[in-house]
Design a protein around this motif. Structure first.
Motif, mmCIF file in Angstrom:
data_model
loop_
_atom_site.group_PDB
_atom_site.id
_atom_site.type_symbol
_atom_site.label_atom_id
_atom_site.label_comp_id
_atom_site.label_asym_id
_atom_site.label_seq_id
_atom_site.Cartn_x
_atom_site.Cartn_y
_atom_site.Cartn_z
ATOM 1 N N PHE A 34 0.822 -1.217 0.000
ATOM 2 C CA PHE A 34 0.000 0.000 0.000
ATOM 3 C C PHE A 34 0.857 1.269 0.000
ATOM 4 N N ASP A 35 1.953 1.274 0.738
ATOM 5 C CA ASP A 35 2.829 2.454 0.739
ATOM 6 C C ASP A 35 3.419 2.700 -0.651
ATOM 7 N N ASP A 36 3.695 1.638 -1.397
ATOM 8 C CA ASP A 36 4.192 1.800 -2.760
ATOM 9 C C ASP A 36 3.126 2.436 -3.656
ATOM 10 N N VAL A 37 1.866 2.032 -3.472
ATOM 11 C CA VAL A 37 0.772 2.652 -4.231
ATOM 12 C C VAL A 37 0.725 4.138 -3.910
ATOM 13 N N GLN A 38 0.840 4.477 -2.647
ATOM 14 C CA GLN A 38 0.808 5.889 -2.258
ATOM 15 C C GLN A 38 2.014 6.653 -2.799
ATOM 16 N N THR A 39 3.156 5.997 -2.931
ATOM 17 C CA THR A 39 4.315 6.638 -3.552
ATOM 18 C C THR A 39 3.991 7.001 -4.996
ATOM 19 N N VAL A 40 3.327 6.111 -5.714
ATOM 20 C CA VAL A 40 2.931 6.396 -7.101
ATOM 21 C C VAL A 40 1.969 7.581 -7.131
ATOM 22 N N PHE A 41 1.017 7.626 -6.223
ATOM 23 C CA PHE A 41 0.002 8.692 -6.232
ATOM 24 C C PHE A 41 0.564 10.036 -5.775
ATOM 25 N N GLY A 42 1.628 10.008 -5.002
ATOM 26 C CA GLY A 42 2.239 11.249 -4.545
ATOM 27 C C GLY A 42 1.406 11.966 -3.502
ATOM 28 N N ASP A 43 1.703 13.257 -3.309
ATOM 29 C CA ASP A 43 1.012 14.020 -2.266
ATOM 30 C C ASP A 43 0.267 15.231 -2.817
ATOM 31 N N ARG A 44 0.037 15.255 -4.118
ATOM 32 C CA ARG A 44 -0.760 16.315 -4.738
ATOM 33 C C ARG A 44 -1.173 15.833 -6.131
ATOM 34 N N GLY A 45 -2.053 16.562 -6.758
ATOM 35 C CA GLY A 45 -2.489 16.224 -8.108
ATOM 36 C C GLY A 45 -3.703 15.325 -8.123
ATOM 37 N N GLN A 46 -4.123 14.999 -9.330
ATOM 38 C CA GLN A 46 -5.364 14.258 -9.507
ATOM 39 C C GLN A 46 -5.318 12.843 -8.941
ATOM 40 N N ALA A 47 -4.234 12.118 -9.153
ATOM 41 C CA ALA A 47 -4.150 10.751 -8.627
ATOM 42 C C ALA A 47 -4.217 10.754 -7.104
ATOM 43 N N PHE A 48 -3.499 11.670 -6.472
ATOM 44 C CA PHE A 48 -3.544 11.787 -5.016
ATOM 45 C C PHE A 48 -4.963 12.087 -4.545
ATOM 46 N N ARG A 49 -5.599 13.044 -5.191
ATOM 47 C CA ARG A 49 -6.931 13.490 -4.783
ATOM 48 C C ARG A 49 -7.991 12.410 -4.972
ATOM 49 N N CYS A 50 -7.924 11.707 -6.088
ATOM 50 C CA CYS A 50 -8.938 10.708 -6.416
ATOM 51 C C CYS A 50 -8.739 9.396 -5.653
ATOM 52 N N GLN A 51 -7.482 9.010 -5.443
ATOM 53 C CA GLN A 51 -7.152 7.726 -4.805
ATOM 54 C C GLN A 51 -7.812 6.559 -5.556
ATOM 55 N N CYS A 52 -7.967 6.737 -6.858
ATOM 56 C CA CYS A 52 -8.502 5.706 -7.751
ATOM 57 C C CYS A 52 -9.900 5.242 -7.337
ATOM 58 N N GLN A 53 -10.732 6.170 -6.929
ATOM 59 C CA GLN A 53 -12.073 5.817 -6.486
ATOM 60 C C GLN A 53 -13.181 6.343 -7.401
ATOM 61 N N ARG A 54 -12.836 7.032 -8.473
ATOM 62 C CA ARG A 54 -13.861 7.624 -9.341
ATOM 63 C C ARG A 54 -14.859 6.589 -9.840
ATOM 64 N N TYR A 55 -14.397 5.477 -10.363
ATOM 65 C CA TYR A 55 -15.299 4.480 -10.938
ATOM 66 C C TYR A 55 -15.939 3.597 -9.877
ATOM 67 N N ARG A 56 -15.418 3.657 -8.683
ATOM 68 C CA ARG A 56 -16.039 2.920 -7.581
ATOM 69 C C ARG A 56 -17.121 3.758 -6.888
ATOM 70 N N MET A 57 -16.909 5.077 -6.820
ATOM 71 C CA MET A 57 -17.812 5.946 -6.075
ATOM 72 C C MET A 57 -18.737 6.766 -6.967
ATOM 73 N N GLY A 58 -18.312 7.046 -8.152
ATOM 74 C CA GLY A 58 -19.060 7.946 -9.008
ATOM 75 C C GLY A 58 -18.445 9.336 -8.999
ATOM 76 N N TRP A 59 -18.791 10.113 -9.990
ATOM 77 C CA TRP A 59 -18.173 11.416 -10.221
ATOM 78 C C TRP A 59 -18.301 12.367 -9.032
ATOM 79 N N TYR A 60 -19.500 12.563 -8.511
ATOM 80 C CA TYR A 60 -19.706 13.563 -7.471
ATOM 81 C C TYR A 60 -19.084 13.163 -6.148
ATOM 82 N N ASP A 61 -19.218 11.893 -5.763
ATOM 83 C CA ASP A 61 -18.661 11.457 -4.490
ATOM 84 C C ASP A 61 -17.137 11.510 -4.485
ATOM 85 N N HIS A 62 -16.512 11.225 -5.600
ATOM 86 C CA HIS A 62 -15.046 11.229 -5.598
ATOM 87 C C HIS A 62 -14.496 12.653 -5.669
#
Length: 188
Positions: free
Chosen positions: A13-41
């Motif tokens: 999991f820490d390696d995944v977080q290294t890929v996502f970084g600490d800013r930007g779209q990947a960090f913000r979304c945490q890969c949940q857009r298609y799991r949660m839907g547009w508004y919730d993510h």
């Protein structure tokens, strides 16, 4: 560049977080857009989405890319029914069971800056076939972009991957819901 692709686990999991970084779209979304839907993510609850991603990673639903010992890429791949948002836009004209857990989906890539355009996404897309097959899937599908010739697509839109990477992995096009989007599938 040679890229090793490995399934995720609770220990990575820490390696995944290294890929996502600490800013930007990947960090913000945490890969949940298609799991949660547009508004919730889009909410400000990044910590909540991170915990949802931790659950996904603990279930082993994803892949990480390492050119050496540094994690540089992530790909979300899991049973299609886990992605509730996919039940809306990708379903027009289809008569499959939306709750079929034997059909898997590839929904998202995140590649660290400095490693984009070097084949990391292509390696991840290629690894999705064996990963889904080994997990017992009967099929795996994805929803990549196909940029118009000579046109660039911003990285934020290319989070679904490039059509060419999936075609190189043996996927076939099953539909083209828009000029830039394809639905591709690999049946086992």
């Amino acid at each position: 560049m040679a890229v090793l692709v490995s399934p995720v686990s609770e220990a990575t999991f820490d390696d995944v977080q290294t890929v996502f970084g600490d800013r930007g779209q990947a960090f913000r979304c945490q890969c949940q857009r298609y799991r949660m839907g547009w508004y919730d993510h889009q909410s400000d609850n990044v910590a909540g989405r991170r915990e949802l991603l931790r659950d996904q990673v603990s279930e082993g639903h994803g892949l990480l890319a390492y050119p050496e010992d540094e994690p540089v890429g992530w790909c979300s791949v899991a049973p299609r029914c886990d992605y509730t948002y996919l039940r809306q836009p990708t379903w027009k004209g289809r008569n499959e069971d939306k709750a079929d857990s034997s059909a898997w989906a590839v929904t998202c890539f995140a590649i660290r800056a400095g490693y984009r355009g070097q084949g990391v996404s292509r390696a991840l897309a290629g690894a999705t076939v064996d990963f889904a097959r080994d997990a017992g899937a009967r099929a795996v599908e994805a929803y990549p972009m196909e940029p118009a010739p000579g046109k660039d697509v911003p990285w934020g839109e290319m989070h679904v991957g490039a059509l060419s990477a999936f075609l190189a992995a043996g996927y076939r096009i099953v539909s083209k819901p828009s000029l830039r989007r394809a639905i591709v599938r690999f049946d086992f």
